[in-house]
Design an enzyme around this catalytic site. Structure first.
Site, PDB file in Angstrom:
ATOM      1  N   GLU A  73      73.096 -68.800 -71.036  1.00  0.00           N
ATOM      2  CA  GLU A  73      73.340 -67.943 -69.869  1.00  0.00           C
ATOM      3  C   GLU A  73      72.530 -68.446 -68.672  1.00  0.00           C
ATOM      4  O   GLU A  73      71.607 -67.791 -68.185  1.00  0.00           O
ATOM      5  CB  GLU A  73      73.033 -66.490 -70.253  1.00  0.00           C
ATOM      6  CG  GLU A  73      73.943 -66.016 -71.398  1.00  0.00           C
ATOM      7  CD  GLU A  73      73.538 -64.703 -72.052  1.00  0.00           C
ATOM      8  OE1 GLU A  73      74.178 -64.333 -73.054  1.00  0.00           O
ATOM      9  OE2 GLU A  73      72.597 -64.053 -71.579  1.00  0.00           O
ATOM     10  N   GLU A 271      74.180 -57.512 -67.355  1.00  0.00           N
ATOM     11  CA  GLU A 271      75.114 -58.591 -67.692  1.00  0.00           C
ATOM     12  C   GLU A 271      75.655 -59.079 -66.349  1.00  0.00           C
ATOM     13  O   GLU A 271      76.488 -58.419 -65.729  1.00  0.00           O
ATOM     14  CB  GLU A 271      76.254 -58.080 -68.591  1.00  0.00           C
ATOM     15  CG  GLU A 271      75.813 -57.683 -69.985  1.00  0.00           C
ATOM     16  CD  GLU A 271      75.576 -58.896 -70.884  1.00  0.00           C
ATOM     17  OE1 GLU A 271      75.914 -60.028 -70.460  1.00  0.00           O
ATOM     18  OE2 GLU A 271      75.038 -58.709 -71.993  1.00  0.00           O
TER      19      GLU A 271
END
Lengths: 310, 93
Positions: A73, A271
């Site tokens: 990520e 997120e």
């Protein structure tokens, strides 16, 4: 290697070495407010580094921010770096940042999974877990966001070492998790924890391991709503929000559940964006807009934490 | 560096819980083949899964045979990875 943070590109992705060099330079250049702390060593013996932002005092209430617990990520590490610079640039100018730092400290762990992150640069860009290995176990790595004590081993985590959500042999078995637990527990005065992941545009709070609402559900819902609204106003990015188990899915052994159960009321998980097209491969051109919008949400949470001591 | 040429990310919109569990079954049917980027959560949320080129035919047949609507979110992962690597090299220069 970079000789100063001024030549560092905040709109690009960087290797672990470049980020660690940047942390050294950053702490040197902003030594009046920032310092570098090593809180432990990863499974492959890399330093686990935290940036501390403080204007004095001792044992002040503090805010914890971590990025990069899932190695692939990349937008989260890049957002963490940009946010660190924003904090030092805004202190003394921005009312919220100045008020927060005059009363609280901020701790930021930019690379929470250094071994996994290094592996995404060297071998497998889509690696998620850490790199731990154990005798007799064929697959490598534990999902560091399933290795925490709260709800450990429950639904939404996997007992198979080959699974991407493998929870590990026991709670806090992973040095990367144990280092944070030890640091936060020893500090004893962390009042907010923000763990940043990507992707899917969500802002969530505990619990993940159960559908039961937390006792502070109403306050956290309202704070998440305000934070998401502040984020939306920057670039029009729409986030959904709520508790992890009701917004996304049941997930056990996660950071924010442990934080909340450890008394950190304002525990949130982001997120970040992908705009529905790129997933983990968000182009570098979107680093700055992503960090800019996330900053407004982080500020909202920080200000609320400052104004609601507990 | 692992090469992901031809690998795709499929975005699946499950209509109901039954279809979600069909997707969850895939992790067991194709261990370590299907990589959920966004795991099966609830019908209102898309499921994104990376499928190796070698498994594409099987997986698409499985989805179609169970009436699971999908779109191709990333047509070739390696193309994006090459662009990302080039952008990093350029920035470093």
């Amino acid at each position: 290697l970079e000789r100063s943070t001024s030549s560092f590109s905040y709109s690009s992705y960087h290797t672990l070495e470049e980020i660690y060099t940047w942390i050294d330079n950053f702490a040197t250049e902003h030594s009046d407010i920032a310092s570098k702390i090593r809180i432990g060593y990863s499974f492959e013996n890399r330093s686990i580094l935290v940036l501390k932002f403080s204007t004095g005092g001792s044992q002040r209430p503090a805010i914890w921010i971590d990025t990069g617990i899932h190695a692939r990520e990349w937008i989260t590490h890049a957002t963490g770096i940009w946010t660190a610079r924003k904090i030092v640039n805004e202190y003394g100018k921005d009312r919220i940042v100045t008020n927060v730092l005059n009363a609280m400290d901020i701790f930021m762990e930019i690379v929470s999974n250094p071994d996994g992150f290094a592996f995404t640069h060297s071998m497998n860009r889509l690696w998620r877990k850490n790199k731990s290995s154990r005798p007799g176990i064929f697959c490598i790595g534990v999902d560091l966001n399933r290795n925490w004590k709260s709800g450990f081993g429950g639904n939404g985590s996997n007992n198979s070492p080959c699974s991407e959500t493998y929870h590990g042999p026991s709670p806090q078995s992973e040095p990367e998790v144990a280092a944070i637990v030890d640091f936060i527990t020893a500090h004893g005065n962390i009042k907010a924890l923000i763990s940043i992941h990507s992707y899917s545009q969500m802002l969530m709070y505990p619990y993940g391991h159960t559908l039961e609402p937390v006792s502070d559900q109403e306050e956290l819902y309202s704070l998440a709503k305000n934070a998401v609204q502040a984020l939306y106003e920057v670039h029009g990015m729409e986030y959904i929000f709520g508790s992890i188990s009701t917004t996304l899915y049941v997930a056990s052994g996660i950071t924010v559940d442990w934080a909340y159960d450890s008394g950190i009321k304002y525990s949130f998980s982001f997120e970040l964006r992908d705009t529905g097209r790129y997933g983990f491969l968000l182009p570098a051109a979107q680093i700055v807009p992503t960090a800019q919008e996330t900053w407004l949400a982080i500020q909202t949470i920080m200000e609320h934490t400052l104004n609601h001591p507990y | 560096q692992m090469n992901f040429t031809g690998d795709q990310v499929l975005r699946v919109l499950a209509k109901n819980e039954k279809q979600l569990s069909l997707l969850r079954d895939l992790e067991g049917l194709k261990p370590q083949k299907v990589d959920f980027w966004r795991g099966p959560a609830r019908p209102s949320l898309p499921v994104d899964m990376r499928v190796p080129f070698s498994e594409l035919k099987d997986i698409k047949a499985y989805l179609e045979s169970h009436g699971l609507a999908y779109s191709i979110m990333i047509k070739d992962i390696q193309v994006l990875l090459d662009e990302e690597r080039e952008a990093m090299a350029k920035s470093r220069r």
